[in-house]
Every structure is written in C-alpha cells, then in structure tokens.
Design a protein around this motif. Structure first.
Motif, PDB file in Angstrom:
ATOM      1  N   ALA A  44       7.447 -28.191  -1.446  1.00  0.00           N
ATOM      2  CA  ALA A  44       7.732 -27.143  -0.623  1.00  0.00           C
ATOM      3  C   ALA A  44       7.162 -25.919  -1.028  1.00  0.00           C
ATOM      4  N   GLY A  45       7.050 -25.054  -0.209  1.00  0.00           N
ATOM      5  CA  GLY A  45       6.695 -23.390  -0.439  1.00  0.00           C
ATOM      6  C   GLY A  45       7.760 -22.464  -0.040  1.00  0.00           C
ATOM      7  N   SER A  46       7.804 -21.592  -0.552  1.00  0.00           N
ATOM      8  CA  SER A  46       8.632 -20.321  -0.202  1.00  0.00           C
ATOM      9  C   SER A  46       7.736 -19.157   0.426  1.00  0.00           C
ATOM     10  N   LEU A  47       7.540 -18.863   1.599  1.00  0.00           N
ATOM     11  CA  LEU A  47       6.999 -17.975   2.289  1.00  0.00           C
ATOM     12  C   LEU A  47       7.585 -16.671   2.619  1.00  0.00           C
ATOM     13  N   GLY A  48       7.222 -15.448   2.061  1.00  0.00           N
ATOM     14  CA  GLY A  48       7.526 -14.096   2.523  1.00  0.00           C
ATOM     15  C   GLY A  48       7.006 -13.904   3.968  1.00  0.00           C
ATOM     16  N   LEU A  49       8.095 -13.623   5.027  1.00  0.00           N
ATOM     17  CA  LEU A  49       7.638 -13.466   6.290  1.00  0.00           C
ATOM     18  C   LEU A  49       7.665 -11.783   6.284  1.00  0.00           C
ATOM     19  N   SER A  50       8.066 -10.909   5.574  1.00  0.00           N
ATOM     20  CA  SER A  50       8.092  -9.584   5.851  1.00  0.00           C
ATOM     21  C   SER A  50       8.193  -8.894   4.429  1.00  0.00           C
ATOM     22  N   GLY A  51       7.811  -7.690   4.483  1.00  0.00           N
ATOM     23  CA  GLY A  51       8.070  -6.835   3.189  1.00  0.00           C
ATOM     24  C   GLY A  51       7.101  -7.129   1.970  1.00  0.00           C
ATOM     25  N   GLU A  52       6.330  -8.079   2.004  1.00  0.00           N
ATOM     26  CA  GLU A  52       5.441  -8.548   0.718  1.00  0.00           C
ATOM     27  C   GLU A  52       4.133  -8.293   0.975  1.00  0.00           C
ATOM     28  N   GLY A  53       3.333  -8.007   0.252  1.00  0.00           N
ATOM     29  CA  GLY A  53       1.814  -7.975   0.454  1.00  0.00           C
ATOM     30  C   GLY A  53       1.098  -7.300  -0.625  1.00  0.00           C
ATOM     31  N   TRP A  54       0.104  -6.364  -0.155  1.00  0.00           N
ATOM     32  CA  TRP A  54      -0.846  -5.803  -1.276  1.00  0.00           C
ATOM     33  C   TRP A  54      -1.056  -4.562  -0.618  1.00  0.00           C
ATOM     34  N   LEU A  55      -1.732  -3.827  -1.404  1.00  0.00           N
ATOM     35  CA  LEU A  55      -1.891  -2.299  -1.208  1.00  0.00           C
ATOM     36  C   LEU A  55      -3.050  -1.524  -2.154  1.00  0.00           C
ATOM     37  N   ASP A  56      -3.391  -0.503  -1.755  1.00  0.00           N
ATOM     38  CA  ASP A  56      -4.220   0.311  -2.545  1.00  0.00           C
ATOM     39  C   ASP A  56      -3.628   0.878  -3.534  1.00  0.00           C
ATOM     40  N   ALA A  57      -3.714   0.323  -4.866  1.00  0.00           N
ATOM     41  CA  ALA A  57      -2.864   0.929  -6.001  1.00  0.00           C
ATOM     42  C   ALA A  57      -3.201   2.367  -6.382  1.00  0.00           C
ATOM     43  N   TYR A  58      -4.560   2.759  -6.519  1.00  0.00           N
ATOM     44  CA  TYR A  58      -5.007   3.782  -6.772  1.00  0.00           C
ATOM     45  C   TYR A  58      -4.685   4.892  -5.941  1.00  0.00           C
ATOM     46  N   GLY A  59      -4.711   4.612  -4.432  1.00  0.00           N
ATOM     47  CA  GLY A  59      -4.155   5.405  -3.345  1.00  0.00           C
ATOM     48  C   GLY A  59      -2.694   5.665  -3.391  1.00  0.00           C
ATOM     49  N   MET A  60      -1.744   4.576  -3.939  1.00  0.00           N
ATOM     50  CA  MET A  60      -0.370   5.000  -3.999  1.00  0.00           C
ATOM     51  C   MET A  60      -0.295   6.065  -5.231  1.00  0.00           C
ATOM     52  N   MET A  61      -0.793   5.607  -6.410  1.00  0.00           N
ATOM     53  CA  MET A  61      -0.864   6.514  -7.498  1.00  0.00           C
ATOM     54  C   MET A  61      -0.965   7.866  -7.301  1.00  0.00           C
ATOM     55  N   GLN A  62      -2.183   8.155  -6.457  1.00  0.00           N
ATOM     56  CA  GLN A  62      -2.916   9.457  -6.305  1.00  0.00           C
ATOM     57  C   GLN A  62      -1.701  10.114  -5.338  1.00  0.00           C
ATOM     58  N   GLY A  63      -1.432   9.286  -4.483  1.00  0.00           N
ATOM     59  CA  GLY A  63      -0.136   9.889  -3.297  1.00  0.00           C
ATOM     60  C   GLY A  63       0.900  10.638  -4.230  1.00  0.00           C
ATOM     61  N   PHE A  64       1.493   9.801  -5.140  1.00  0.00           N
ATOM     62  CA  PHE A  64       2.499  10.583  -5.965  1.00  0.00           C
ATOM     63  C   PHE A  64       2.205  11.446  -6.604  1.00  0.00           C
ATOM     64  N   ARG A  65       0.919  11.635  -7.358  1.00  0.00           N
ATOM     65  CA  ARG A  65       0.722  12.567  -8.195  1.00  0.00           C
ATOM     66  C   ARG A  65       0.282  13.978  -7.315  1.00  0.00           C
ATOM     67  N   LYS A  66      -0.330  13.846  -6.294  1.00  0.00           N
ATOM     68  CA  LYS A  66      -0.795  15.037  -5.548  1.00  0.00           C
ATOM     69  C   LYS A  66       0.543  15.701  -4.890  1.00  0.00           C
ATOM     70  N   LYS A  67       1.558  14.751  -4.601  1.00  0.00           N
ATOM     71  CA  LYS A  67       2.854  15.403  -4.045  1.00  0.00           C
ATOM     72  C   LYS A  67       3.596  15.992  -5.102  1.00  0.00           C
ATOM     73  N   ALA A  68       3.693  15.511  -6.397  1.00  0.00           N
ATOM     74  CA  ALA A  68       4.447  15.976  -7.128  1.00  0.00           C
ATOM     75  C   ALA A  68       3.792  17.502  -7.748  1.00  0.00           C
ATOM     76  N   ILE A  69       2.551  17.339  -7.816  1.00  0.00           N
ATOM     77  CA  ILE A  69       2.060  18.641  -8.023  1.00  0.00           C
ATOM     78  C   ILE A  69       2.223  19.957  -7.032  1.00  0.00           C
TER      79      ILE A  69
END
Length: 391
Positions: free
Chosen positions: A146-171
């Motif tokens: 069998a296999g268990s497939l995530g239909l929504s909510g899971e995936g991948w992203l720009d890790a550096y972009g996420m981190m910089q988004g938090f950083r710049k907003k915090a500043i």
C-alpha cells in the motif's frame, strides 16, 4: 559602563529563531526588546538552507501532526502575513504531497498511522498497489502492499525564502539582529542573567532562548545543561532524468530512500547505515552511487538513466533519545528556553515552535498548541516519544 539589556535574547537566527522573533514582536502583549544572535548572516551552512525544504502531516505523533498543520496554514498566507512596506515575501510553497510506500511488513503501521492522521484532519488517502500503478504509471509496485498519499497540505518550499521572510518581518517589528555567537552564559542559581558574545560584548537578558541548531548542545553546556543532541550529516543529491516521471509527489520508499521533483530534475537522499556524530560538509557521492541510485532505479525504472549533477551536505540536530523536538525550560533554569533536537523537522515546525516559544515568554505556558509532552520531562525520565514516521 552599564551592560546592554534585552528582554529576550535568541541564540540562532535561522528558521526557528527568526520565527520566534517574529511571533514575539508581533504579539500585542509584548512590549519588550528582542535580540537575535546569529553567527553567520550568509546562512550558507545552517540546517535551514541545506535542508530538503519539505513539510508533511503524515506523522504518527499528534503534536508533530499539529505543528506541521499550522506550518501549512501559515505558508498558505505567508506573503500576506509577512509583508513589509507592501512587499510580500515568497516561500514558494508547492503542495505536491508526500507518498509513503509500505511492504506487507509495514502495512499495519501504515494503517495505524493513517487512522491517527485522519482523526486529526490530515488529508491523506490509502492506495493499494493497483491504485498506485494507475496514479503513478512510472512506478514499479513490486513488493508493495500500500501507499499513503497526502492529497493537500504537504509539499516543498523555498527554505531560504521562508527564513528570510520571518527575519525581515521581525526586524521591521523591532527585533535586533547581530552577527555574533554566544560564547558565554552567566547563570545565578536558577536564572540566566546574561551572555557573552564572541566579540567580547557582555549583555544582560531576561530570557535566553536556545535555537542554535547543532550548536545547541554547546550552548546548553555553557549553562550547565546536557542536551541529548548530536550533529548527524545528511547528503542531498540533485539528479536529472531523460524520461518523464510525473506527476510525482515526495516519495518515501520502504528502504528509507526518498526523492521529489526540484526544478527540471529531482533531489533525493537516504540516511547512511553508519551514522556517527559529524560536523564536516563533505558530500558522500559514494552513498548515491552505491546505495541510493540502485534503490531509486528499482522503484522507478526511468531512474536507471539518471545523472547526478551535484549534491550538498547539511546536518540534523538529532535528538538521540527519540528524534523529536525538545522545547521549553529545563527544571533547573527558569528563564532558559530550549528549542532543539528537531532531527530534520525544524523547517516545517518552525512556525508552530516560534509561536509556542513566544507563548512561553509571554504567558509561561502554551496557549494555542499544547507541546508539554515535547518538554524536558521525558528526557529526564528516559521515556521517549516514539515517532514511527521518521525519515
């Protein structure tokens, strides 16, 4: 000359530390000062930048599921929440899903995990081998149950972009950042009174937060606390395939090998059989040639013709007790908060952990998501939380 004072000092300014700085400075009840101490503003060698940059809900532990669910919800509104002067950052979140494959030996665990996940609202479907073959005709289903497939909510992203988004907003909200390292911790009884930086500065603080990743154990020792955390190297390989393999989620093979799309190619990896504590960044290309490639080709015939063009190495801050987060204060020190031992889950858990740390500072307890079980009690009692879906 009086020492500079900050209400909160955060050691480590990557995804977790910057998320904490954001949530603290965004909270209307917080009126204090925040300093984030990050040793390298290039972030070239931090776990955030070198990760596989993925998020999943398919865990077996409720707390891990809920943390990632909040991470997804935050990512879906990332640009709106973290906009600075009308400029919206991009996290590049692609909900491509995770696919956990199981043989007959792993079927009971897959079914049990699925029941837990569905009870918590995870959008995943169990597929039999025929359904897997129909949905993913490029996959060899021999030996799969069998296999268990995530239909929504899971995936991948720009890790550096996420981190910089938090950083710049915090500043933008008043957080201060300094490119230094905490090399001394002043402790008086059950409280931290200040820190010393590698440039000789001495600072006073009301709360110290350890979000230092693989540097977390050293920071803990400076305060007299032993963290069961070690640096474990993980290599990620980028390869291209001449034949189409689509649609393709992030696939977790029963062997432990994983792969997912990345640009015009794919990335993949596998934990080495010999996994000692390690701090170097040398890429183990023999791991790809001798272990990973044969496993990938056995699952995806088209991958017999792949070409690995490059790879990189990063490090998990591995919790050697149970591979789960350690969050909160140690009972011996009131105002030193830990967020360590993510074991490869730090990026996806950063929004939830940043919020949780801000609540510990503001209210001395969790308000939105109870992470009490992830605290120090289980570490000191040697009662691990067994996460069955460790990747």
């Amino acid at each position: 000359m009086p020492r500079e004072q900050f209400d909160v000092i955060i050691a480590g300014g990557a995804a977790v530390g910057s998320a904490c700085a954001y949530f603290l400075t965004a909270h209307p009840d917080f009126k204090g000062s925040v300093l984030v101490v990050e040793k390298d503003f290039s972030y070239r060698r931090c776990a955030t930048s070198l990760s596989a940059a993925s998020i999943r809900h398919q865990f077996s532990t409720p707390e891990n599921i809920r943390m990632s669910q909040f991470g997804t919800e935050f990512l879906r509104h990332f640009g709106q929440r973290l906009a600075v002067d009308g400029v919206r950052p991009e996290a590049g979140f692609h909900e491509g899903g995770y696919l956990f494959l199981a043989t007959a030996a792993g079927l009971d665990a897959l079914n049990e995990n699925h029941r837990t996940q569905r009870a918590l609202g995870v959008d995943a479907a169990l597929l039999n081998p025929e359904q897997l073959a129909a949905r993913f005709p490029w996959m060899r289903t021999d030996g799969l149950a069998a296999g268990s497939l995530g239909l929504s909510g899971e995936g991948w992203l720009d890790a550096y972009g996420m981190m910089q988004g938090f950083r710049k907003k915090a500043i933008s909200q008043g957080a201060h950042y300094r490119e230094n390292e905490v090399v001394q911790v002043q402790r008086k009884g059950r409280r931290i009174t200040g820190v010393g930086l590698d440039n000789g500065e001495a600072l006073r603080c009301g709360v110290l937060i350890n979000a230092a990743g693989t540097g977390g154990p050293q920071l803990g020792r400076l305060a007299g606390i032993d963290l069961p955390v070690e640096a474990r190297k993980r290599c990620i390989f980028y390869f291209q395939c001449p034949n189409p393999v689509a649609p393709c989620p992030l696939v977790i093979d029963p062997s432990g090998a994983y792969f997912r799309p990345e640009g015009a190619g794919f990335i993949g990896g596998i934990a080495p059989a010999d996994d000692p504590q390690c701090i170097d960044f040398e890429v183990q290309y023999e791991l790809f040639e001798e272990v990973l490639w044969p496993l990938l080709a056995a699952r995806v015939p088209a991958f017999e013709a792949i070409r690995c063009t490059h790879g990189w190495a990063g490090h998990y801050d591995m919790n050697t007790l149970d591979h789960n987060l350690i969050i909160g204060a140690h009972p011996d020190i009131e105002n030193l908060l830990f967020a360590n031992g993510f074991s490869g889950h730090g990026l996806q858990q950063a929004p939830a952990v940043g919020r949780a740390l801000s609540e510990l500072v503001l209210f001395n307890g969790f308000r939105t998501l109870d992470l009490t079980r992830m605290g120090w009690s289980r570490i000191l009692d040697n009662t691990p939380i067994i996460e069955k879906n460790v990747v």
